[in-house]
Design an enzyme around this catalytic site. Structure first.
Site, short mmCIF file in Angstrom:
data_model
loop_
_atom_site.label_atom_id
_atom_site.label_comp_id
_atom_site.label_asym_id
_atom_site.label_seq_id
_atom_site.Cartn_x
_atom_site.Cartn_y
_atom_site.Cartn_z
CG HIS A 1 -2.10 -1.09 1.06
ND1 HIS A 1 -2.82 -1.09 2.16
CD2 HIS A 1 -2.34 -1.84 0.04
CE1 HIS A 1 -3.82 -2.13 1.64
NE2 HIS A 1 -3.36 -2.62 0.71
CD GLU B 1 -1.50 3.65 3.94
OE1 GLU B 1 -1.28 3.07 2.73
OE2 GLU B 1 -2.62 4.02 4.57
ZN LIG Z 1 -3.06 -0.37 4.04
#
Ligand SMILES: [Zn+2]
Ligand SMILES: NC(=O)C1=CN([C@@H]2O[C@H](COP(=O)(O)OP(=O)(O)OC[C@H]3O[C@@H](n4cnc5c(N)ncnc54)[C@H](OP(=O)(O)O)[C@@H]3O)[C@@H](O)[C@H]2O)C=CC1
Ligand SMILES: Nc1c(N[C@@H]2O[C@H](COP(=O)(O)O)[C@@H](O)[C@H]2O)[nH]c(=O)[nH]c1=O
Length: 345
Positions: free
Chosen positions: A89, A91
């Protein structure tokens, strides 16, 4: 990120923030700016998240496009986006990009992310746990994730861990970035795009016979749009008259799943079935009867209308654009006007 960016970054800071950073020259620079300046900085870094998110245009689907930025004292020290479905993801990629010498700054940094961090174990572990483990004290979120397994749980988890969480910075833009994902998750149906080509006087065929209205170039663009959709649908009459291929032969990418409405079927039932089949985006190419049925069922999110520069005497009339749709884009190629309309989000 590279330390050499520091001066560049300061060049495009608003004057108030430049003064704040230069005056204090301490680790408190961002927090000592006025609340107003902080809001401006939040918007700017969220704008950067949106830019990054768009890099996932081809790979993220059916996941949403998401971008993340890590900022320490007006300096971006990490950036990332969700590049490929099933992989890291935004982040995670942002943390991975932080240089080892900047790792120690994370407990005083702010993480910006265009979509709420996940709180569930999906194809990857929860990003909320990673953020907590990294010790970031402040997180700015663009919009809440409507996915049933998240829906505020990521934000709650961060707050429970004592992190300051700001939600809703550039919220409309963050939602609009992933319109199909948002509709699919919120309403449990595909995102529906109605599409047609019409003559300058509003006919979609010539005396009930198929008519080539598009130019070769605009036809190519319509095949590009098909390639971006999971399924394509026409009505029974269109199918019987035209035996359309409904493929992407003038573009590249996968053909959408081909559907024909052969008998009267409630639109909401059809869309529930497609949701179960994980069809996130459906393009409805016509004819007018089927377009009208989707409008009447209140199941239309976007309209693409091409208007050619010539007229015909008679034919099937195109539907009117319903009043709650607003023009979001207009392009003209060789006299063919391509318009896109969307509903308010
Ligand atoms: Zn995530
Ligand atoms: N220029 C363009 O972009 C396009 C042009 N066209 C042209 O449009 C013309 C056909 O348009 P049109 O006559 O409006 O017909 P449609 O293609 O819209 O088909 C309508 C038929 O679909 C069936 N149907 C099934 N389920 C439903 C439902 N839920 N609601 C409504 N109808 C349903 C009905 O058949 P039944 O009544 O038997 O149940 C209905 O009569 C053709 O000439 C074609 O060439 C078509 C697409 C695009
Ligand atoms: N005639 C017309 C359209 N017609 C739509 O395209 C279908 C034909 O698809 P295919 O067989 O793949 O070429 C047809 O059934 C109808 O839905 N579309 C347009 O963009 N412009 C045009 O001028």
């Amino acid at each position: 990120m590279d330390n050499s960016n520091v001066n560049d970054t300061e060049k495009w800071l608003p004057q108030a923030e430049k003064v704040a950073i230069n005056a204090t020259n301490t680790t408190q620079a961002i927090t000592e700016t006025s609340p107003c300046a902080e809001q401006t900085a939040d918007k700017r870094y969220m704008q950067r998240c949106l830019q990054l998110a768009k890099c996932g245009l081809l790979g993220a689907k059916p996941n949403p496009m998401v971008g993340a930025v890590i900022v320490y004292r007006g300096r971006i020290i990490g950036e990332g986006y969700h590049a490929h479905y099933g992989e890291a993801h935004a982040e995670v990629n942002a943390f991975a990009s932080v240089k080892s010498q900047d790792e120690a700054l994370l407990p005083q940094a702010t993480l910006y992310v265009s979509l709420e961090p996940c709180a569930h174990h999906g194809k990857t572990p929860p990003c909320a746990d990673l953020i907590i483990a990294k010790g970031v004290p402040r997180v700015v979120v663009g919009c809440v994730d409507p996915y049933a397994k998240v829906q505020g749980r990521g934000i709650e988890k961060l707050r429970q861990a004592g992190i300051e969480v700001v939600v809703g910075v550039l919220e409309k833009a963050c939602l609009a970035l992933n319109r199909p994902f948002m509709v699919y998750q919120r309403h449990h149906r595909p995102y529906v795009i109605l599409k047609w080509a019409q003559t300058a006087n509003g006919f979609i065929d010539l005396q009930q016979q198929a008519l080539a209205i598009s130019s070769p170039f605009t036809q190519m663009l319509s095949h590009k749009l098909r390639a971006e959709c999971d399924a394509i649908l026409v009505g029974k009459t269109t199918d019987e008259r035209e035996h359309p291929e409904l493929n992407t032969r003038h573009w590249w990418g996968e053909n959408p799943r081909r559907l024909v409405l052969h008998r009267h079927q409630p639109i909401d039932q059809l869309l529930s079935k497609l949701y179960q089949d994980q069809v996130q985006t459906l393009i409805v190419e016509g004819g007018a009867t089927v377009h009208r049925a989707f409008i009447e069922a209140n199941c239309c999110d976007e309209i693409h209308r091409e208007t050619a520069p010539f007229t015909v005497n008679n034919g099937t009339k195109a539907i009117d654009i319903p009043p709650h749709f607003v023009l979001s884009k207009q392009e003209i190629y060789d006299g063919h006007v391509l318009e896109e309309f969307v509903t308010e989000f």
